[in-house]
Design an enzyme around this catalytic site. Structure first.
Site, PDB file in Angstrom:
ATOM      1  N   ASP A 185      -0.302 -49.135 -57.255  1.00 21.49           N
ATOM      2  CA  ASP A 185      -1.855 -48.178 -56.821  1.00 21.49           C
ATOM      3  C   ASP A 185      -1.955 -46.724 -57.924  1.00 21.49           C
ATOM      4  O   ASP A 185      -1.087 -46.506 -57.761  1.00 21.49           O
ATOM      5  CB  ASP A 185      -1.438 -47.423 -55.488  1.00 21.49           C
ATOM      6  N   HIS A 186      -2.290 -47.809 -59.121  1.00 25.53           N
ATOM      7  CA  HIS A 186      -1.975 -46.780 -60.530  1.00 25.53           C
ATOM      8  C   HIS A 186      -2.127 -44.993 -60.203  1.00 25.53           C
ATOM      9  O   HIS A 186      -1.808 -43.959 -61.008  1.00 25.53           O
ATOM     10  CB  HIS A 186      -3.073 -47.563 -61.461  1.00 25.53           C
ATOM     11  N   HIS A 248      -6.196 -45.094 -52.478  1.00 25.24           N
ATOM     12  CA  HIS A 248      -5.966 -43.743 -53.296  1.00 25.24           C
ATOM     13  C   HIS A 248      -6.177 -43.309 -52.576  1.00 25.24           C
ATOM     14  O   HIS A 248      -4.987 -42.188 -53.054  1.00 25.24           O
ATOM     15  CB  HIS A 248      -6.454 -44.095 -54.782  1.00 25.24           C
TER      16      HIS A 248
END
Length: 504
Positions: A185-186, A248
């Site tokens: 999950d960037h 996110h």
């Protein structure tokens, strides 16, 4: 320079090597890691895709992508010449098990040249329907047997719902051990997000305040000015809740709400995040109506340019019921947070692109100042800006200069640009380095993924079973539908859009 990394030869195999993710994020990230001395001396990048390319063709494409997207600017000739001999390309049909033997041969060849075994990282920068196929074919080719040296990186979305996430976890668990699986999950690699941990747990003044006795509510907003554009094929089956909140935004909530870990090891930190998800109040069909709202953007104007509504985007269903905006009120039912609402909001074609976490503190128990002195007085607020600026602002009250006593809000600011000369790394640089190190702290564990899906499934089911009758319900360049404002207004609050000190 990290000598531990320097001693570990590493091979990256990027499935989807000719795709957009590699062009914009992965290739520039690996190149910047090379520039700053974080890659081992013996490394290789093997891109793969269905397109027939030679090594030189692929290298030319990578150079163009790095020149366009790297934070370090265009590649300097001497640095590029040091990097490029380590880049290879291998055309392959990922659904054909026979082609994986070619990867095995290439890996064996590199290890023989280096005279040592290498860590091998398989990065799946492909559509989600290829995740199981690639994992199974890697296993059939005998490329997953070395538990200590083999790792697989899975991009989101990890599953389409709870059942599909469980199925994917089960399949991967039959092939890999959990310590080999990196669900990326960037957002968790962003510098300011990581700094929340430091801010909370490295400062003694914060912990006594970080609870229901002092915090009134929390807002997490990730807003985007861009529309869906040409991504309607993916987005129409996803929507804002799946695309952003399930992963996110819930991950940001976990970092804000988690209990202090005993230490900074991956399992301890991830245990505390899972504790938050398990403590979160589940939704019923009735509570979904009271706690979750959705929207879809219509046409409008963005910075003087006319933009289409979602249903007019290329390839969109003209009667689509997909939400491009979602706002949800969550509660964490534990001793620290009981009764404190967490408002999460995300949407496209909004007035401004920004990712901001706002901690709203309670009012002073008794004001000694008369109304005329405290007319502009506001509650204390902690504003953590993830993007576009990276900053942490503590908004407090102070006396305005002058002979009379007038209070107003001032900011105590920690700003990255003003504090540090060095440029912050991109999120993918941090995360790729962690994969090389074998550090899973910033990656999601199987139970974490499933708890997040379990939490949002009642909302997804309710929205799927009850089509919205008023889409589109907000225009481009707005802050979303009116029902979103009503969600917080009925609790006596309003959405915070930008830090008070911002002039934009």
């Amino acid at each position: 320079m990290n000598t531990n990394i320097k001693s570990q030869p590493t091979i990256f195999v990027i499935f989807g090597g000719t795709g957009d993710l590699n062009a914009r994020k992965l290739a520039p990230a690996l190149y910047n890691l090379y520039l700053e001395g974080w890659l081992p001396e013996q490394f290789a990048l093997i891109g793969t895709g269905r397109t027939k390319l030679s090594d030189d063709d692929f290298r030319e494409r990578m150079l163009k992508d790095i020149n366009e997207f790297s934070r370090s600017g265009e590649a300097k000739e001497d640095k590029w010449q040091g990097f490029v001999p380590n880049v290879y390309y291998q055309a392959a049909d990922v659904q054909n098990a026979d082609t994986y033997q070619e990867f095995a041969n290439r890996i064996k060849q590199l290890e023989e040249e280096w005279k040592t075994e290498a860590n091998v990282i398989y990065y799946l920068a492909v559509a989600p329907n290829f995740f199981p196929v690639i994992a199974e074919n890697l296993s059939k080719a005998g490329l997953t047997t070395d538990v200590e040296r083999t790792r697989i990186v899975i991009e989101k979305p990890f599953g389409h719902d709870l059942e599909s996430a469980k199925e994917l976890n089960k399949l991967l668990g039959c092939i890999f051990q959990e310590k080999q699986i990196y669900r990326i999950d960037h957002y968790l690699g962003k510098e300011t997000v990581q700094n929340i941990m430091a801010f909370r747990f490295a400062n003694a003044i914060m912990e006594p305040l970080w609870n229901r006795n002092n915090i009134e509510h929390v807002q997490i907003s990730v807003t985007e000015q861009l529309g869906v554009g040409e991504r309607t094929g993916y987005y129409d089956g996803s929507g804002a809740l799946r695309d952003m909140i399930q992963n996110h935004l819930l991950q940001l909530l976990c970092i804000v709400a988690m209990e202090p870990p005993v230490n900074f090891t991956a399992e301890e930190v991830r245990d505390r995040k899972v504790d938050v998800l398990r403590a979160m109040r589940r939704f019923t069909p009735d509570s979904v109506r009271d706690s979750a709202v959705r929207g879809q953007y219509g046409p409008g104007w963005i910075e003087g340019e006319k933009v289409p509504g979602y249903r007019e985007e290329p390839g969109a269903n003209p009667e689509s019921n997909t939400e491009t905006f979602a706002a949800v009120k969550f509660f964490v039912d534990n001793w620290r947070w009981q009764g404190v609402p967490f408002y999460l909001r995300t949407g496209k074609r909004l007035h401004r692109s920004a990712s901001i976490i706002t901690i709203q503190f309670k009012d002073v128990p008794h004001s000694i100042f008369p109304p005329e002195m405290a007319d502009t007085m506001r509650k204390n607020r902690l504003v953590i800006s993830i993007q576009p600026e990276m900053s942490i602002r503590l908004q407090v009250q102070a006396k305005r200069p002058g002979v009379d006593m007038v209070l107003n809000t001032v900011d105590m600011v920690f700003d990255y640009k003003g504090t540090y000369v060095a440029q912050a790394p991109e999120a993918y640089e941090t995360l790729l380095l962690d994969v090389m190190l074998g550090d899973q702290t910033l990656f999601m564990r199987a139970d974490q993924v499933e708890e997040a899906w379990d939490l949002v499934m009642p909302i997804l089911n309710a929205w799927q079973n009850r089509a919205s009758q008023n889409f589109p319900n907000y225009s481009a360049d707005s802050w979303g539908p009116e029902v979103a404002e009503a969600l917080v207004a009925k609790d006596g609050f309003h959405w915070f859009t930008i830090p008070l000190s911002s002039k934009k």
